[in-house]
Design a protein around this motif. Structure first.
Motif, short mmCIF file in Angstrom:
data_model
loop_
_atom_site.label_atom_id
_atom_site.label_comp_id
_atom_site.label_asym_id
_atom_site.label_seq_id
_atom_site.Cartn_x
_atom_site.Cartn_y
_atom_site.Cartn_z
N LYS A 103 0.85 -1.32 -0.03
CA LYS A 103 -0.09 0.04 0.10
C LYS A 103 0.80 1.18 -0.02
CE LYS A 103 -3.19 2.53 2.80
NZ LYS A 103 -4.16 3.10 1.79
N PRO A 104 0.68 2.17 -0.98
CA PRO A 104 1.52 3.42 -1.04
C PRO A 104 1.51 4.51 -0.05
CG PRO A 104 0.49 2.76 -3.17
CD PRO A 104 -0.15 1.88 -2.18
N GLY A 105 -0.10 4.68 0.43
CA GLY A 105 -0.23 5.79 1.29
C GLY A 105 -1.59 6.41 1.13
N TRP A 106 -1.54 7.55 1.14
CA TRP A 106 -2.99 8.45 1.16
C TRP A 106 -2.82 9.74 0.70
CZ3 TRP A 106 -1.17 5.70 5.14
CH2 TRP A 106 -2.03 4.36 5.64
N ASP A 107 -3.82 10.31 -0.28
CA ASP A 107 -3.79 11.55 -1.04
C ASP A 107 -4.64 12.35 -0.09
OD1 ASP A 107 -3.69 13.75 -2.58
OD2 ASP A 107 -4.33 12.37 -4.44
N CYS A 108 -3.94 13.26 0.60
CA CYS A 108 -4.88 14.52 1.14
C CYS A 108 -4.79 15.53 0.35
CB CYS A 108 -4.39 14.87 2.78
SG CYS A 108 -4.05 13.17 3.39
N CYS A 109 -5.99 16.16 -0.10
CA CYS A 109 -6.18 17.16 -1.11
C CYS A 109 -6.82 18.31 -0.25
CB CYS A 109 -6.98 16.75 -2.37
SG CYS A 109 -7.15 17.96 -3.43
N PHE A 110 -6.23 19.62 -0.07
CA PHE A 110 -6.71 20.85 0.36
C PHE A 110 -7.04 21.77 -0.70
CE2 PHE A 110 -3.88 18.86 3.27
CZ PHE A 110 -4.53 18.47 4.44
N SER A 111 -8.54 22.15 -0.80
CA SER A 111 -8.79 22.89 -1.91
C SER A 111 -9.25 23.90 -1.45
CB SER A 111 -10.18 22.15 -2.56
OG SER A 111 -9.80 20.96 -3.42
N ALA A 112 -8.86 25.14 -1.96
CA ALA A 112 -9.38 26.57 -1.50
C ALA A 112 -10.71 26.97 -2.03
CB ALA A 112 -8.35 27.49 -2.20
N PRO A 113 -11.32 27.55 -1.36
CA PRO A 113 -12.76 28.09 -1.84
C PRO A 113 -12.62 28.61 -3.27
CG PRO A 113 -12.27 28.79 0.52
CD PRO A 113 -10.97 28.35 0.03
N LYS A 114 -13.63 28.20 -3.88
CA LYS A 114 -13.69 29.06 -5.14
C LYS A 114 -13.49 30.48 -5.28
CE LYS A 114 -17.00 25.60 -7.18
NZ LYS A 114 -18.34 25.44 -7.92
N ALA A 115 -13.97 31.10 -4.46
CA ALA A 115 -13.63 32.65 -4.37
C ALA A 115 -12.18 33.12 -4.45
CB ALA A 115 -14.19 33.46 -3.33
N VAL A 116 -11.43 32.01 -3.58
CA VAL A 116 -9.66 32.20 -3.43
C VAL A 116 -9.39 32.03 -4.82
CG1 VAL A 116 -7.89 31.57 -2.30
CG2 VAL A 116 -9.81 31.88 -0.99
N SER A 117 -9.65 30.70 -5.29
CA SER A 117 -9.08 30.62 -6.63
C SER A 117 -9.44 31.55 -7.85
CB SER A 117 -9.56 29.32 -7.09
OG SER A 117 -9.12 28.28 -6.48
N ALA A 118 -10.60 32.35 -7.70
CA ALA A 118 -10.78 33.48 -8.66
C ALA A 118 -10.04 34.56 -8.48
CB ALA A 118 -12.43 33.64 -8.43
N ILE A 119 -9.61 34.99 -7.22
CA ILE A 119 -9.17 36.07 -6.89
C ILE A 119 -7.63 36.04 -7.35
CG2 ILE A 119 -7.85 37.41 -4.94
CD1 ILE A 119 -10.36 37.15 -3.57
N TRP A 120 -7.06 34.73 -7.14
CA TRP A 120 -5.81 34.19 -7.59
C TRP A 120 -5.63 34.33 -9.08
CZ3 TRP A 120 -4.19 30.67 -10.95
CH2 TRP A 120 -2.64 30.43 -11.16
N ALA A 121 -6.61 34.04 -9.84
CA ALA A 121 -6.67 33.92 -11.19
C ALA A 121 -6.39 35.36 -11.96
CB ALA A 121 -7.55 33.10 -11.77
N VAL A 122 -6.91 36.31 -11.41
CA VAL A 122 -7.04 37.60 -11.91
C VAL A 122 -5.91 38.53 -11.23
CG1 VAL A 122 -9.37 37.48 -12.74
CG2 VAL A 122 -8.93 38.53 -10.42
N ALA A 123 -5.43 38.12 -10.31
CA ALA A 123 -4.25 38.89 -9.52
C ALA A 123 -3.05 39.13 -10.20
CB ALA A 123 -3.98 38.45 -8.27
N ASP A 124 -2.24 40.22 -9.71
CA ASP A 124 -1.06 40.40 -10.51
C ASP A 124 0.08 39.17 -9.71
OD1 ASP A 124 0.35 41.35 -7.75
OD2 ASP A 124 -0.23 43.14 -8.25
N ARG A 125 0.97 39.06 -10.11
CA ARG A 125 1.97 37.99 -9.88
C ARG A 125 2.39 38.05 -8.51
NH1 ARG A 125 2.37 32.99 -10.19
NH2 ARG A 125 4.18 32.22 -9.68
N ASP A 126 2.76 39.18 -7.94
CA ASP A 126 3.03 39.33 -6.49
C ASP A 126 1.92 39.08 -5.46
OD1 ASP A 126 5.34 40.43 -7.16
OD2 ASP A 126 5.05 42.44 -6.80
N ILE A 127 0.75 39.22 -5.93
CA ILE A 127 -0.53 38.89 -4.93
C ILE A 127 -0.63 37.30 -5.17
CG2 ILE A 127 -2.82 38.97 -4.69
CD1 ILE A 127 -1.30 41.20 -3.58
N GLN A 128 -0.81 36.99 -6.47
CA GLN A 128 -0.66 35.27 -6.67
C GLN A 128 0.46 34.48 -5.72
OE1 GLN A 128 -0.06 34.72 -11.02
NE2 GLN A 128 -2.17 34.41 -11.42
#
Length: 209
Positions: A81-106
């Motif tokens: 058995k290899p192990g476990w995959d723990c996936c931490f997903s940010a809220p959609k609003a955070v991903s949306a802000i990240w997508a349109v932000a400048d590089r420093d904010i990203q």
């Protein structure tokens, strides 16, 4: 949100290739996803730090030392058995802000995501992981940390903005006596770990304004 999935032995090679190749794919003009990072007190005890290099993830999944190519557990091989995959997903609003932000904010948002996932996994390392011992591995004891590899992704498989982190917890950990054992991950701690992730992410983002 936190999801935890057990990794089947048959899926280890495919997952290792997927995570390794994803870092080279060019979803955005800034380049592909960043390389994985070793994490956990167990990883430190094995001398693992920084980037996950090619071939290391699959070796760890199979129970071998990722950089010394020696078995760490008696049943090392492609059938364990290899192990476990723990996936931490940010809220959609955070991903949306990240997508349109400048590089420093990203970069700042990605750092907040990494710190939040790290805080949650540190909780699992302290409270939810047990090393197996004895015939059949039925005896449990606290291990001396976990061996994990964290992979940050900023897009879904459909290439939509979706900031999330996969933390692959290997099915091996050092015991306090210096031996190495397989582990059990008690998923009943999932809700608490998920709450820690969300609170830490919110705190980091508030600090950014």
């Amino acid at each position: 949100m936190l999801s935890i999935h057990s990794i089947a032995a048959a899926d280890a090679q495919g997952l290792a290739s997927y995570y390794g190749d994803l870092a080279r794919e060019d979803y955005y003009a800034t380049g592909g996803e960043p390389p994985g990072q070793w994490f956990g007190r167990g990883a430190e005890s094995f001398g693992l730090a920084g980037d996950v290099r090619k071939g290391e993830l699959l070796s760890a999944m199979h129970g071998f030392h990722p950089r010394e190519n020696r078995p760490l557990v008696p049943n090392a091989g492609d059938s364990r058995k290899p192990g476990w995959d723990c996936c931490f997903s940010a809220p959609k609003a955070v991903s949306a802000i990240w997508a349109v932000a400048d590089r420093d904010i990203q970069v700042a948002i990605q750092r907040a995501q990494a710190e939040a996932a790290k805080a949650a996994v540190s909780y699992l390392e302290r409270e939810a992981v047990f090393a197996r011992r004895g015939h059949g591995g039925v005896e449990h004891e606290r291990p001396d940390g976990i061996v994990a590899a964290a992979f940050e992704h900023s897009t879904s498989r459909n290439e939509d903005p979706q900031l999330h982190t996969h933390v692959l917890v290997m099915n091996l950990a050092p015991r306090e006596d210096g031996t190495v054992a397989g582990i059990d991950l008690d998923t009943r701690h999932k809700m608490v770990a998920g709450a820690i992730y969300r609170v830490e992410l919110a705190s980091c983002l508030r600090a950014l304004g």
